[in-house]
Design a protein around this motif. Structure first.
Motif, PDB file in Angstrom:
ATOM      1  N   PHE A  35      -7.822 -12.824  17.999  1.00 38.22           N
ATOM      2  CA  PHE A  35      -8.166 -13.149  19.382  1.00 38.22           C
ATOM      3  C   PHE A  35      -9.407 -12.436  19.898  1.00 38.22           C
ATOM      4  CE2 PHE A  35      -3.564 -13.496  18.805  1.00 38.22           C
ATOM      5  CZ  PHE A  35      -3.398 -14.840  19.053  1.00 38.22           C
ATOM      6  N   GLY A  36      -9.936 -11.514  19.137  1.00 43.33           N
ATOM      7  CA  GLY A  36     -11.138 -10.791  19.531  1.00 43.33           C
ATOM      8  C   GLY A  36     -10.832  -9.369  19.995  1.00 43.33           C
ATOM      9  N   PHE A  37     -11.779  -8.511  19.751  1.00 44.11           N
ATOM     10  CA  PHE A  37     -11.635  -7.101  20.114  1.00 44.11           C
ATOM     11  C   PHE A  37     -12.208  -6.810  21.499  1.00 44.11           C
ATOM     12  CE2 PHE A  37     -11.325  -6.916  15.498  1.00 44.11           C
ATOM     13  CZ  PHE A  37     -10.300  -5.999  15.316  1.00 44.11           C
ATOM     14  N   GLY A  38     -12.787  -7.819  22.146  1.00 47.59           N
ATOM     15  CA  GLY A  38     -13.473  -7.627  23.417  1.00 47.59           C
ATOM     16  C   GLY A  38     -12.611  -7.049  24.526  1.00 47.59           C
ATOM     17  N   GLU A  39     -11.326  -7.347  24.505  1.00 52.90           N
ATOM     18  CA  GLU A  39     -10.438  -6.853  25.560  1.00 52.90           C
ATOM     19  C   GLU A  39     -10.139  -5.364  25.413  1.00 52.90           C
ATOM     20  OE1 GLU A  39      -7.178  -9.460  25.013  1.00 52.90           O
ATOM     21  OE2 GLU A  39      -8.194 -11.142  25.919  1.00 52.90           O
ATOM     22  N   PHE A  40     -10.341  -4.859  24.223  1.00 48.51           N
ATOM     23  CA  PHE A  40     -10.088  -3.445  23.971  1.00 48.51           C
ATOM     24  C   PHE A  40     -11.376  -2.665  24.186  1.00 48.51           C
ATOM     25  CE2 PHE A  40      -7.097  -5.186  20.521  1.00 48.51           C
ATOM     26  CZ  PHE A  40      -6.068  -5.341  21.419  1.00 48.51           C
ATOM     27  N   MET A  87      -3.480 -21.514  14.497  1.00 42.07           N
ATOM     28  CA  MET A  87      -3.849 -20.147  14.136  1.00 42.07           C
ATOM     29  C   MET A  87      -3.346 -19.146  15.172  1.00 42.07           C
ATOM     30  SD  MET A  87      -5.093 -19.724  11.299  1.00 42.07           S
ATOM     31  CE  MET A  87      -6.314 -18.741  10.554  1.00 42.07           C
ATOM     32  N   GLU A  88      -3.335 -19.575  16.425  1.00 41.20           N
ATOM     33  CA  GLU A  88      -2.897 -18.692  17.486  1.00 41.20           C
ATOM     34  C   GLU A  88      -1.436 -18.281  17.286  1.00 41.20           C
ATOM     35  OE1 GLU A  88      -2.535 -19.155  22.203  1.00 41.20           O
ATOM     36  OE2 GLU A  88      -4.514 -19.643  21.390  1.00 41.20           O
ATOM     37  N   ILE A  89      -0.604 -19.240  16.907  1.00 38.50           N
ATOM     38  CA  ILE A  89       0.815 -18.950  16.681  1.00 38.50           C
ATOM     39  C   ILE A  89       0.969 -17.976  15.513  1.00 38.50           C
ATOM     40  CG2 ILE A  89       3.021 -19.943  15.945  1.00 38.50           C
ATOM     41  CD1 ILE A  89       2.244 -22.450  17.567  1.00 38.50           C
ATOM     42  N   LEU A  90       0.225 -18.193  14.439  1.00 37.05           N
ATOM     43  CA  LEU A  90       0.273 -17.296  13.290  1.00 37.05           C
ATOM     44  C   LEU A  90      -0.103 -15.868  13.700  1.00 37.05           C
ATOM     45  CD1 LEU A  90       0.567 -16.742  10.250  1.00 37.05           C
ATOM     46  CD2 LEU A  90      -1.836 -17.407  10.001  1.00 37.05           C
ATOM     47  N   GLY A  91      -1.140 -15.741  14.520  1.00 41.75           N
ATOM     48  CA  GLY A  91      -1.553 -14.416  14.991  1.00 41.75           C
ATOM     49  C   GLY A  91      -0.431 -13.709  15.734  1.00 41.75           C
ATOM     50  N   TRP A  92       0.211 -14.413  16.654  1.00 47.94           N
ATOM     51  CA  TRP A  92       1.297 -13.800  17.428  1.00 47.94           C
ATOM     52  C   TRP A  92       2.512 -13.495  16.560  1.00 47.94           C
ATOM     53  CZ3 TRP A  92       0.533 -11.097  21.426  1.00 47.94           C
ATOM     54  CH2 TRP A  92      -0.496 -11.403  22.305  1.00 47.94           C
ATOM     55  N   VAL A  93       2.808 -14.357  15.607  1.00 41.24           N
ATOM     56  CA  VAL A  93       3.928 -14.100  14.690  1.00 41.24           C
ATOM     57  C   VAL A  93       3.664 -12.828  13.892  1.00 41.24           C
ATOM     58  CG1 VAL A  93       5.107 -14.948  12.613  1.00 41.24           C
ATOM     59  CG2 VAL A  93       4.729 -16.489  14.549  1.00 41.24           C
ATOM     60  N   LEU A  94       2.455 -12.674  13.384  1.00 39.08           N
ATOM     61  CA  LEU A  94       2.105 -11.471  12.630  1.00 39.08           C
ATOM     62  C   LEU A  94       2.184 -10.221  13.506  1.00 39.08           C
ATOM     63  CD1 LEU A  94      -0.878 -12.734  10.449  1.00 39.08           C
ATOM     64  CD2 LEU A  94       1.413 -12.098   9.668  1.00 39.08           C
ATOM     65  N   LEU A 154      -2.426  -4.121  16.350  1.00 39.70           N
ATOM     66  CA  LEU A 154      -3.555  -4.116  17.281  1.00 39.70           C
ATOM     67  C   LEU A 154      -4.794  -4.715  16.617  1.00 39.70           C
ATOM     68  CD1 LEU A 154      -3.107  -0.488  18.685  1.00 39.70           C
ATOM     69  CD2 LEU A 154      -2.022  -2.605  19.477  1.00 39.70           C
ATOM     70  N   PHE A 155      -4.985  -4.395  15.354  1.00 42.80           N
ATOM     71  CA  PHE A 155      -6.122  -4.937  14.607  1.00 42.80           C
ATOM     72  C   PHE A 155      -5.928  -6.426  14.315  1.00 42.80           C
ATOM     73  CE2 PHE A 155      -6.648  -0.429  13.923  1.00 42.80           C
ATOM     74  CZ  PHE A 155      -8.008  -0.270  14.107  1.00 42.80           C
ATOM     75  N   VAL A 156      -4.692  -6.818  14.048  1.00 42.12           N
ATOM     76  CA  VAL A 156      -4.409  -8.245  13.839  1.00 42.12           C
ATOM     77  C   VAL A 156      -4.739  -9.016  15.114  1.00 42.12           C
ATOM     78  CG1 VAL A 156      -2.561  -9.942  13.478  1.00 42.12           C
ATOM     79  CG2 VAL A 156      -2.698  -7.910  12.022  1.00 42.12           C
ATOM     80  N   TYR A 157      -4.371  -8.454  16.268  1.00 41.08           N
ATOM     81  CA  TYR A 157      -4.725  -9.113  17.534  1.00 41.08           C
ATOM     82  C   TYR A 157      -6.250  -9.261  17.627  1.00 41.08           C
ATOM     83  CZ  TYR A 157      -5.326 -10.253  22.403  1.00 41.08           C
ATOM     84  OH  TYR A 157      -5.690 -10.894  23.555  1.00 41.08           O
ATOM     85  N   GLY A 158      -6.959  -8.204  17.328  1.00 40.84           N
ATOM     86  CA  GLY A 158      -8.413  -8.241  17.394  1.00 40.84           C
ATOM     87  C   GLY A 158      -9.008  -9.275  16.456  1.00 40.84           C
ATOM     88  N   LEU A 159      -8.463  -9.372  15.252  1.00 44.88           N
ATOM     89  CA  LEU A 159      -8.976 -10.337  14.285  1.00 44.88           C
ATOM     90  C   LEU A 159      -8.712 -11.786  14.715  1.00 44.88           C
ATOM     91  CD1 LEU A 159      -7.981  -8.556  10.955  1.00 44.88           C
ATOM     92  CD2 LEU A 159     -10.278  -8.809  11.890  1.00 44.88           C
TER      93      LEU A 159
END
Length: 161
Positions: free
Chosen positions: A42-47, A1-8, A35-40
């Motif tokens: 990996f989490g929004f906590g870093e923002f 899933m992590e790879i899919l997130g970064w690809v998107l 930015l929202f895809v990253y949050g979904l």
């Protein structure tokens, strides 16, 4: 899933940068969406609030500047409201009607035709067309610069957290 997130995310960044040049693509909204895809994924906590305020301010600046800079180019060269409308139409349909060169010819021809329709002479119509081209190119540079800042800010923010 992590790879899919970064690809998107990377895909949305690429679409966003292409959208700065080709107005039919969502441009800044794709970058913002990444930015929202990253949050979904990996989490929004870093923002934090400051991150979202900065990014949203840049998005608003791009959306406002896109129209204003283009209209400024036309007006600076003496164009009327008709040439501003014509150049906007030309920017949107130019790449489809004249593949290859339509991206540059569209704003020029749209403004040129707009001026002729309201009774301007050929010289004034040509000046307005050049103004539309200058405005379009200036707007593209501004969008590329600000979207690059959005992406760099994202990378720096993620790396720092």
């Amino acid at each position: 899933m992590e790879i899919l997130g970064w690809v998107l995310i990377v895909l949305l960044f690429a679409v966003g940068m292409a959208g700065a040049i080709f107005p039919i693509l969502p441009g800044v909204l794709a970058v913002y969406g990444a930015l929202f895809v990253y949050g979904l994924f990996f989490g929004f906590g870093e923002f934090g609030v400051w991150f979202w305020l900065l990014q949203t301010s840049i998005v608003a600046a791009i959306l406002i500047a896109d129209y204003i800079v283009n209209a400024w180019g036309v007006k600076k060269f003496g164009g009327s409201r008709a040439s501003v409308i014509g150049s906007t139409i030309g920017i949107l349909i130019g790449p489809f009607v004249i593949p290859g060169v339509g991206l540059l010819a569209g704003p020029f021809l749209g403004a040129w035709i707009g001026e002729l329709l309201v009774g301007a002479d050929m010289r004034q119509a040509t000046r307005s067309g050049l103004g539309a081209l200058v405005g379009f190119l200036s707007s593209t540079v501004v969008k590329l610069l600000l979207q690059t800042i959005m992406i760099v800010l994202f990378i720096v923010w993620i790396a720092a957290n």
